[in-house]
Design an enzyme around this catalytic site. Structure first.
Site, mmCIF file in Angstrom:
data_model
loop_
_atom_site.group_PDB
_atom_site.id
_atom_site.type_symbol
_atom_site.label_atom_id
_atom_site.label_comp_id
_atom_site.label_asym_id
_atom_site.label_seq_id
_atom_site.Cartn_x
_atom_site.Cartn_y
_atom_site.Cartn_z
ATOM 1 N N SER A 31 53.383 -1.883 32.049
ATOM 2 C CA SER A 31 52.457 -0.996 31.457
ATOM 3 C C SER A 31 53.187 0.482 30.946
ATOM 4 O O SER A 31 52.330 1.153 30.364
ATOM 5 C CB SER A 31 51.678 -0.840 32.829
ATOM 6 O OG SER A 31 52.303 0.044 33.826
ATOM 7 N N ASP A 87 61.048 -1.230 38.196
ATOM 8 C CA ASP A 87 60.172 -1.336 39.476
ATOM 9 C C ASP A 87 60.982 -0.441 40.471
ATOM 10 O O ASP A 87 60.260 0.144 41.336
ATOM 11 C CB ASP A 87 60.292 -2.702 39.969
ATOM 12 C CG ASP A 87 59.573 -3.699 39.016
ATOM 13 O OD1 ASP A 87 58.165 -3.452 38.663
ATOM 14 O OD2 ASP A 87 59.901 -4.599 38.358
ATOM 15 N N GLY A 99 59.026 -7.239 37.596
ATOM 16 C CA GLY A 99 57.777 -7.284 38.312
ATOM 17 C C GLY A 99 56.665 -7.871 37.283
ATOM 18 O O GLY A 99 55.922 -8.624 37.614
ATOM 19 N N GLU A 106 64.583 -8.934 28.928
ATOM 20 C CA GLU A 106 64.938 -7.255 29.272
ATOM 21 C C GLU A 106 66.507 -7.139 29.370
ATOM 22 O O GLU A 106 67.002 -6.293 28.792
ATOM 23 C CB GLU A 106 64.003 -7.177 30.259
ATOM 24 C CG GLU A 106 62.715 -6.844 29.998
ATOM 25 C CD GLU A 106 61.597 -6.444 31.321
ATOM 26 O OE1 GLU A 106 60.512 -5.979 31.117
ATOM 27 O OE2 GLU A 106 62.327 -6.533 32.523
HETATM 28 O O1 LIG Z 1 60.528 -5.106 34.804
HETATM 29 C C1 LIG Z 1 59.291 -5.065 34.170
HETATM 30 C C2 LIG Z 1 58.665 -6.240 33.515
HETATM 31 O O2 LIG Z 1 59.468 -7.426 33.586
HETATM 32 C C3 LIG Z 1 58.750 -3.746 34.156
HETATM 33 O O3 LIG Z 1 59.437 -2.806 33.414
HETATM 34 C C4 LIG Z 1 58.590 -3.401 35.480
HETATM 35 O O4 LIG Z 1 57.890 -4.253 36.375
HETATM 36 C C5 LIG Z 1 57.834 -2.282 35.679
HETATM 37 O O5 LIG Z 1 56.381 -2.153 35.186
HETATM 38 P P1 LIG Z 1 55.357 -1.012 35.147
HETATM 39 O O6 LIG Z 1 55.555 -0.228 33.899
HETATM 40 O O7 LIG Z 1 54.235 -1.885 34.806
HETATM 41 O O8 LIG Z 1 55.291 -0.472 36.386
#
Ligand SMILES: O=C(CO)[C@H](O)[C@H](O)COP(=O)(O)O
Length: 233
Positions: A31, A87, A99, A106
């Site tokens: 997000s 996260d 997450g 990534e």
């Molecule tokens: O690692 C990730 C996806 O794999 C995201 O960067 C992480 O979950 C953070 O997400 P958000 O910006 O929605 O809090």
């Protein structure tokens, strides 16, 4: 009440200031990264020339919809900056990520980048990693054997936690963009994240884990008091 989404957008907007014409960018997932891609689209429409490598099919679709030109790591070898969420972020700028389930791409994209800028609301800042369940991407074949090996790795690193196979909202097993599964493990405080990362990486059925060690260069944290920019010590 604090508007967390507004904080995420503020962090994304601050990261956009680091983007210059001609740059090759890694585009994160989640997000917070979504705000960045959105704002980057505006910058592209204003004439800035960049090219991006998305870290998930979701980010690819969003970037295409925003008019952000895309390429792949087969076409170019190095990126200038990856901008991604996290996260958890600790003072060494080691991270827990995944997450959103995109940790493998990534990590590949961040590893191919000269710098990784981590953008987040300041609730993600922790003294020690481990409150957020650590995502571990695994091959479905031999799952029980892989989990046994993971349990041994946890014991060696002095941590423990229940291993939960990630499910989607519809109750089906969550499948990553690479066709793998994710085990989430709430470990509590991880005393030595680099050691645990090394132990997990040595397990054959583990494709990748969500500990990002030594990859984060800068963290941009947005909170009620304003924005903090933290460089890796
Ligand atoms: O690692 C990730 C996806 O794999 C995201 O960067 C992480 O979950 C953070 O997400 P958000 O910006 O929605 O809090």
């Amino acid at each position: 009440m604090i508007d967390m989404d507004a904080l995420k957008r503020q962090a994304a907007a601050r990261a956009l200031e680091e983007v210059e014409s001609g740059m090759r960018l890694g585009l994160g997932t989640g997000s917070t990264a979504k705000h960045f891609v959105d704002l980057l689209g505006e910058k592209v429409r204003a004439g800035v020339k960049i090219v991006g490598v998305p870290t998930s099919e979701a980010t690819r679709a969003q970037a295409e919809a925003c008019g952000v030109p895309l390429t792949t790591l087969d076409e170019i070898d190095r990126l200038d900056i990856t901008i991604d969420g996290a996260d958890e972020i600790n003072p060494a700028l080691d991270l827990i990520k995944g997450g959103g389930g995109a940790l493998l791409r990534e990590k590949i994209v961040a590893s191919a980048s000269a710098r990784m800028i981590v953008i987040a609301d300041d609730s993600k800042w922790v003294e020690r990693l481990g409150r957020f369940p650590l995502p571990i991407e695994v091959i479905p074949f031999g799952l029980a054997a892989t989990q046994r090996a993971m349990g041994e790795a946890f014991a060696k690193a002095g941590v423990s936690g229940q291993m939960l196979l990630r499910k989607s909202a519809d109750g089906h097993v969550f499948v990553t963009d690479g066709g793998h599964w994710i085990i989430d493990v709430r470990l509590g405080e991880i005393e030595d994240p680099p050691r645990l990362a090394g132990l997990l990486s040595a397990i054959p059925g583990v494709v990748e884990h969500g500990l990002f060690i030594g990859l984060g260069s800068t963290a941009i944290l947005a909170g009620a008091q304003g924005i903090r920019v933290i460089q890796r010590p």
